[in-house]
Design a protein around this motif. Structure first.
Motif, PDB file in Angstrom:
ATOM      1  N   LEU A   1       0.816  -1.204   0.000  1.00  0.00           N
ATOM      2  CA  LEU A   1       0.000   0.000   0.000  1.00  0.00           C
ATOM      3  C   LEU A   1       0.849   1.252   0.000  1.00  0.00           C
ATOM      4  O   LEU A   1       0.364   2.347   0.237  1.00  0.00           O
ATOM      5  N   ALA A   2       2.142   1.140  -0.252  1.00  0.00           N
ATOM      6  CA  ALA A   2       3.010   2.313  -0.330  1.00  0.00           C
ATOM      7  C   ALA A   2       2.688   3.104  -1.578  1.00  0.00           C
ATOM      8  O   ALA A   2       2.309   2.539  -2.601  1.00  0.00           O
ATOM      9  N   PRO A   3       2.778   4.475  -1.569  1.00  0.00           N
ATOM     10  CA  PRO A   3       2.511   5.289  -2.742  1.00  0.00           C
ATOM     11  C   PRO A   3       3.405   4.872  -3.904  1.00  0.00           C
ATOM     12  O   PRO A   3       4.591   4.610  -3.729  1.00  0.00           O
TER      13      PRO A   3
ATOM     14  N   PHE B   1       3.336  11.795  -5.121  1.00  0.00           N
ATOM     15  CA  PHE B   1       2.343  12.680  -4.517  1.00  0.00           C
ATOM     16  C   PHE B   1       1.025  12.599  -5.293  1.00  0.00           C
ATOM     17  O   PHE B   1       1.023  12.597  -6.526  1.00  0.00           O
ATOM     18  N   LYS B   2      -0.064  12.567  -4.570  1.00  0.00           N
ATOM     19  CA  LYS B   2      -1.378  12.445  -5.207  1.00  0.00           C
ATOM     20  C   LYS B   2      -1.788  13.744  -5.895  1.00  0.00           C
ATOM     21  O   LYS B   2      -2.349  13.734  -6.988  1.00  0.00           O
ATOM     22  N   THR B   3      -1.531  14.889  -5.247  1.00  0.00           N
ATOM     23  CA  THR B   3      -1.900  16.190  -5.810  1.00  0.00           C
ATOM     24  C   THR B   3      -0.698  17.124  -5.791  1.00  0.00           C
ATOM     25  O   THR B   3       0.290  16.881  -5.080  1.00  0.00           O
TER      26      THR B   3
ATOM     27  N   GLU C   1      -1.523   7.487   2.827  1.00  0.00           N
ATOM     28  CA  GLU C   1      -1.596   8.687   1.973  1.00  0.00           C
ATOM     29  C   GLU C   1      -1.525   9.948   2.828  1.00  0.00           C
ATOM     30  O   GLU C   1      -0.784  10.888   2.508  1.00  0.00           O
ATOM     31  N   LEU C   2      -2.282   9.973   3.920  1.00  0.00           N
ATOM     32  CA  LEU C   2      -2.274  11.148   4.795  1.00  0.00           C
ATOM     33  C   LEU C   2      -0.924  11.334   5.475  1.00  0.00           C
ATOM     34  O   LEU C   2      -0.537  12.457   5.815  1.00  0.00           O
TER      35      LEU C   2
ATOM     36  N   LEU D   1       3.810  20.368  -2.873  1.00  0.00           N
ATOM     37  CA  LEU D   1       4.320  21.618  -2.301  1.00  0.00           C
ATOM     38  C   LEU D   1       4.417  21.556  -0.782  1.00  0.00           C
ATOM     39  O   LEU D   1       5.419  21.989  -0.197  1.00  0.00           O
ATOM     40  N   THR D   2       3.388  21.025  -0.120  1.00  0.00           N
ATOM     41  CA  THR D   2       3.378  21.019   1.343  1.00  0.00           C
ATOM     42  C   THR D   2       4.404  20.057   1.928  1.00  0.00           C
ATOM     43  O   THR D   2       4.756  20.173   3.112  1.00  0.00           O
ATOM     44  N   ALA D   3       4.887  19.121   1.124  1.00  0.00           N
ATOM     45  CA  ALA D   3       5.935  18.213   1.610  1.00  0.00           C
ATOM     46  C   ALA D   3       7.260  18.937   1.801  1.00  0.00           C
ATOM     47  O   ALA D   3       8.158  18.434   2.472  1.00  0.00           O
TER      48      ALA D   3
END
Length: 405
Positions: free
Chosen positions: A166-168, A221-223, A372-373, A228-230
């Motif tokens: 389940l890793a991205p 990243f999903k979005t 994901e979160l 950016l927030t990472a």
């Protein structure tokens, strides 16, 4: 600092030409992407909504705030949705000059002149469609072009890989032109040169002008907002529904962030993102009634009504809201489909699987959401605490493997 003016966006979807994209949650993902660009003023989706392949998606599209425009076809096999959509797009462009960006979702090459006319009217245009002659023709007339088949292939790939890990996952079979470090360097340089916060859509356009193949999914990243927030050097703010980025103020040396590491904290976070069933026992009851329902329902709305009536007869405490949430959850789990009923009529059904598999599937979705979160939240996943959230008999060792503990 004064923020730049947010875009005002109109979205038009030729639903009959992108049914597979709709099936794979394309509408919701597009809305998440566009909410970073500005305020979405108009949302319209065109098609013959009585057709089973579209009818079953009405609820999901409505939840994304779309007005469903029914296009009657006087001649069998003729798509009139594109004609109605073309008229509405041009009319909107003339009558509502405050709309700065038009998003056209279609797979029809007949829309090529519409893209060009909008650009002549000095509008930003985002095209959404599959890799085709159309996409190659209109790309030069677009501010940006989003490929629907990239979304579908990524989701299918993620669903398959969920069984093992389940890793991205990054986009398959692709090597981005920019490394993650290079992309971050470009963003920071742009923010340093700007006296005010910058609309995140402009930043993404900058990256795509530098490297046409830029996609945040290359880096897991999903979005784009997640991308950016990472970066701790970037701060995100909102103006309406639009996201703006600026350089973050240096954190104080004494500032500490306590990671989320308990069952109750996980649960609160999941509920915030509407990713946790309200009640396990109620969910199981509704699922049993859903797979047993034999009513002929040609669309999802009819099915939900029939399902509520059945559930309420047995348990008066089950509300319409609870049934609707459960049915939406079944859709996310990939259990809702259509099949031929007596008389050859297509009817909505919920796939029957063993209760054991149903509960395990639900648990894996919850764990996937936590992972994901974890990319954007101070989240410390512990198998012991995650286990308390699960509905199935999944072991702690299995959870450890899934979360990489």
């Amino acid at each position: 600092m004064t923020q730049q003016k947010a875009n005002r966006i109109a979205v038009f979807v030729d639903a009959e030409n992108v049914t597979n994209w709709i099936k794979h949650d394309g509408v919701r993902l597009l809305m998440e992407e566009l909410n970073q660009y500005g305020q979405i003023i108009i949302r319209r989706a065109y098609g013959v909504w009585s057709k089973p392949n579209l009818a079953m998606h009405q609820a999901a599209i409505n939840q994304s705030g779309f007005e469903l425009i029914h296009c009657y076809h006087p001649v069998t096999g003729k798509n009139t949705a594109d004609i109605q959509m073309t008229v509405d797009v041009i009319e909107c462009a003339w009558q509502l000059p405050n709309i700065t960006c038009f998003v056209l979702v279609t797979g029809d090459s007949d829309f090529t002149p519409v893209f060009r006319r909008l650009r002549e009217m000095d509008k930003d245009v985002i095209g959404v469609g599959q890799h085709s002659t159309l996409s190659e023709c209109v790309k030069t007339s677009c501010t940006r072009f989003i490929y629907t088949d990239d979304v579908i292939n990524t989701l299918i790939g993620n669903e398959a890989s969920l069984q093992e890990s389940l890793a991205p996952q990054p986009l398959p079979n692709s090597q981005p032109t920019l490394t993650l470090a290079q992309a971050n360097e470009l963003v920071i340089g742009h923010l340093k040169a700007s006296p005010s916060p910058v609309n995140t859509s402009q930043i993404k356009n900058l990256l795509k002008r530098t490297a046409a193949d830029f996609d945040e999914k290359h880096y897991g990243f999903k979005t784009f907002t997640d991308f950016l927030t990472a970066n701790n050097a970037i701060e995100i703010s909102k103006n309406g529904t639009a996201n703006f980025a600026s350089l973050a103020k240096p954190a104080q040396p004494t500032e500490t962030v306590n990671p989320i590491a308990t069952t109750d904290a996980y649960k609160a976070l999941l509920k915030k993102y509407n990713a946790l069933p309200d009640n396990a026992d109620t969910l199981k009851k509704i699922y049993k009634h859903a797979v047993a329902l034999k009513d002929i329902c040609t669309d999802a709305a009819q099915f939900r009504v029939a399902l509520f009536d059945q559930c309420h007869k047995v348990d008066a405490s089950i509300t319409k809201t609870t049934v609707n949430k459960a049915f939406s959850y079944f859709i996310v789990m990939g259990l809702v489909h259509t099949e031929k009923a007596k008389g050859g009529v297509d009817t909505v059904r919920v796939k029957k699987i063993t209760l054991k598999d149903f509960l395990l599937k639900s648990d894996k979705l919850v764990i996937a959401k936590l992972l994901e979160l974890g990319k954007t939240q101070p989240l410390d996943l512990k198998a012991k605490e995650v286990k308390k959230l699960t509905l199935s008999t999944i072991s702690k060792d299995s959870i450890k493997k899934l979360i990489g503990e």
